[in-house]
Design a protein around this motif. Structure first.
Motif, PDB file in Angstrom:
ATOM      1  N   HIS A 155     -29.247 -10.712  -8.401  1.00 44.07           N
ATOM      2  CA  HIS A 155     -28.610 -11.027  -7.694  1.00 44.07           C
ATOM      3  C   HIS A 155     -29.347 -10.012  -5.800  1.00 44.07           C
ATOM      4  N   GLU A 170     -22.167  -6.077  -7.818  1.00 36.21           N
ATOM      5  CA  GLU A 170     -23.511  -6.209  -8.884  1.00 36.21           C
ATOM      6  C   GLU A 170     -24.689  -5.561  -8.970  1.00 36.21           C
ATOM      7  N   HIS A 228     -28.822  -7.534 -15.427  1.00 34.31           N
ATOM      8  CA  HIS A 228     -27.650  -8.033 -14.007  1.00 34.31           C
ATOM      9  C   HIS A 228     -26.662  -6.944 -14.730  1.00 34.31           C
ATOM     10  N   GLY A 229     -25.293  -7.391 -14.163  1.00 37.13           N
ATOM     11  CA  GLY A 229     -24.231  -6.459 -14.857  1.00 37.13           C
ATOM     12  C   GLY A 229     -23.315  -7.524 -14.947  1.00 37.13           C
ATOM     13  N   ARG A 261     -22.144 -18.697 -14.495  1.00 33.32           N
ATOM     14  CA  ARG A 261     -21.964 -17.634 -13.303  1.00 33.32           C
ATOM     15  C   ARG A 261     -23.360 -16.808 -13.218  1.00 33.32           C
ATOM     16  N   GLU A 262     -24.214 -16.983 -13.950  1.00 29.42           N
ATOM     17  CA  GLU A 262     -25.365 -15.636 -13.345  1.00 29.42           C
ATOM     18  C   GLU A 262     -25.882 -17.339 -12.490  1.00 29.42           C
TER      19      GLU A 262
END
Ligand SMILES: [Zn+2]
Length: 387
Positions: A155, A170, A228-229, A261-262
């Motif tokens: 992100h 995130e 990622h988170g 989601r990612e």
């Protein structure tokens, strides 16, 4: 899923708008080759989309003889007034005929958008409204001067990623962890690190594996790790832990949800949200045949093992899912979800520098030990390689 060619033409229109072309100006087909975008004007004088064969051939890197395209040693012969065309000894049919405009031959766009990706799937695919040439896939020997590792902070910029219970973004956690991993790996004499971003910016998902080349480094990177988170749909939630993913068709509903989601980061790039993820399925066979999947899974399991030993949080194991960020990687590539921001305790941990340092330490250790094993495999299979 929508009808491909109809959708394609719609996206071309949208792209034309995105390129800043006002109404009344021609639509364009965008072709990406060698990381560079080229455009070909799209005509509609006969009621269907068509493009000048010579310009199309040029943008695709094919030769043009005045009547035929020279495509990788094969002639593609069109005939004005006919929907049929010949490739080698075989004849194919388009929905509409090619035609002459003055002395210039125009071919229906469906040849480039449908026929080409269908007949040459290893070379061409249609993704995000663009016709994209795939780079050759090879797990090559390491470069003589050491390993090149790409660390991707998920992100960034206007894409905050997921938001934690207390509002943690995130993108801030991924950047902090990525920087910490990089600084640890750089202490290794034979490892060079490239961060896909070192500040709060947004990089298109598909560009991330290419960053090293974009920055002018020599040769392809050896490893790609995206950080990622994680989050559960409902927060706060008790779910916590580390998950490591490699690229493959998602096996569980949970893995599919995480990938969805990612992948939604695509929404922050140009006009991407319309594009569905079908093309990903389409190219997986390429990656699998190249041994990347096997190496990526090994890398994922080394990371899982190391994180499990180093962190107080459970590791939820190695999983597979279809991540866009990994789809273009031509090297072993994994995505690590370092913890759940939807869990109060884990969010607090992820915000603390000592915990970020712990994660970074574990990831760096995993990379070093994987490269040791990987290098030996390359040595024995190639008989040459790095030091
Ligand atoms: Zn993410």
């Amino acid at each position: 899923m929508r009808a491909r060619s109809g959708n394609a033409l719609l996206v071309i229109g949208v792209l034309a708008a995105a390129l800043g072309l006002g109404p009344g100006l021609a639509e364009q087909l965008v072709i990406v080759r060698g990381g560079q975008a080229r455009t070909v004007p799209v005509e509609r004088e006969r009621g269907y989309a068509a493009a000048q064969a010579a310009l199309l051939a040029g943008a695709l890197g094919f030769g043009w003889t005045g009547r035929a395209m020279e495509m990788d040693g094969e002639s593609v012969v069109f005939e004005a007034g006919s929907p049929f065309f010949a490739v080698g000894g075989r004849v194919f049919q388009l929905p509409n005929p090619a035609y002459l405009d003055g002395s210039a031959l125009r071919v229906p766009l469906s040849w480039a958008l449908d026929w080409l990706p269908e007949q040459r799937p290893r070379r061409w695919r249609y993704l995000d409204g663009r016709l994209v040439e795939r780079p050759p896939i090879a797990v090559g020997p390491p470069r003589r001067d050491g390993w090149l590792v790409v660390i991707d902070a998920g992100h960034g910029g206007r894409d905050p990623g997921t938001i934690g219970v207390r509002g943690t973004r995130e993108k801030d956690i991924t950047l902090a962890v990525a920087r910490a991993v990089a600084s640890r790996l750089e202490r290794q004499r034979d490892i060079e690190v490239v961060l896909t971003r070192d500040r709060d910016t947004l990089i298109a998902l598909a560009d991330r594996p290419r960053i090293a080349q974009i920055r002018g480094k020599e040769g392809p990177p050896d490893l790609f790790i995206s950080i990622h988170g994680n989050a559960m749909p409902k927060k706060p939630s008790s779910t916590r832990g580390v998950e490591t993913y490699f690229l493959a068709v998602a096996k569980s509903e949970h893995a599919r949800q995480v990938a969805l989601r990612e992948n939604s980061a695509l929404e922050f790039e140009t006009d991407g949200p319309e594009e569905d993820l079908e093309p990903l399925q389409f190219i997986l066979s390429d990656l699998q045949s190249a041994g990347n999947i096997r190496e990526s899974r090994l890398l994922a399991s080394v990371i899982d093992r190391t994180m499990s030993a180093a962190l107080p949080t459970p590791t939820l194991g190695v999983r597979q899912a279809g991540f866009v960020v990994l789809a273009d990687a031509t090297m072993p590539a994994v995505l690590v979800e370092v913890g759940y921001l939807s869990n109060r305790d884990e969010e607090a941990l992820l915000r603390s520098s000592p915990y970020q340092a712990k994660i970074a330490e574990a990831l760096a250790d995993a990379v070093v030990s994987y490269l040791g094993e990987y290098g030996q495999r390359l040595w024995s299979s190639n008989g040459a390689g790095g030091r």
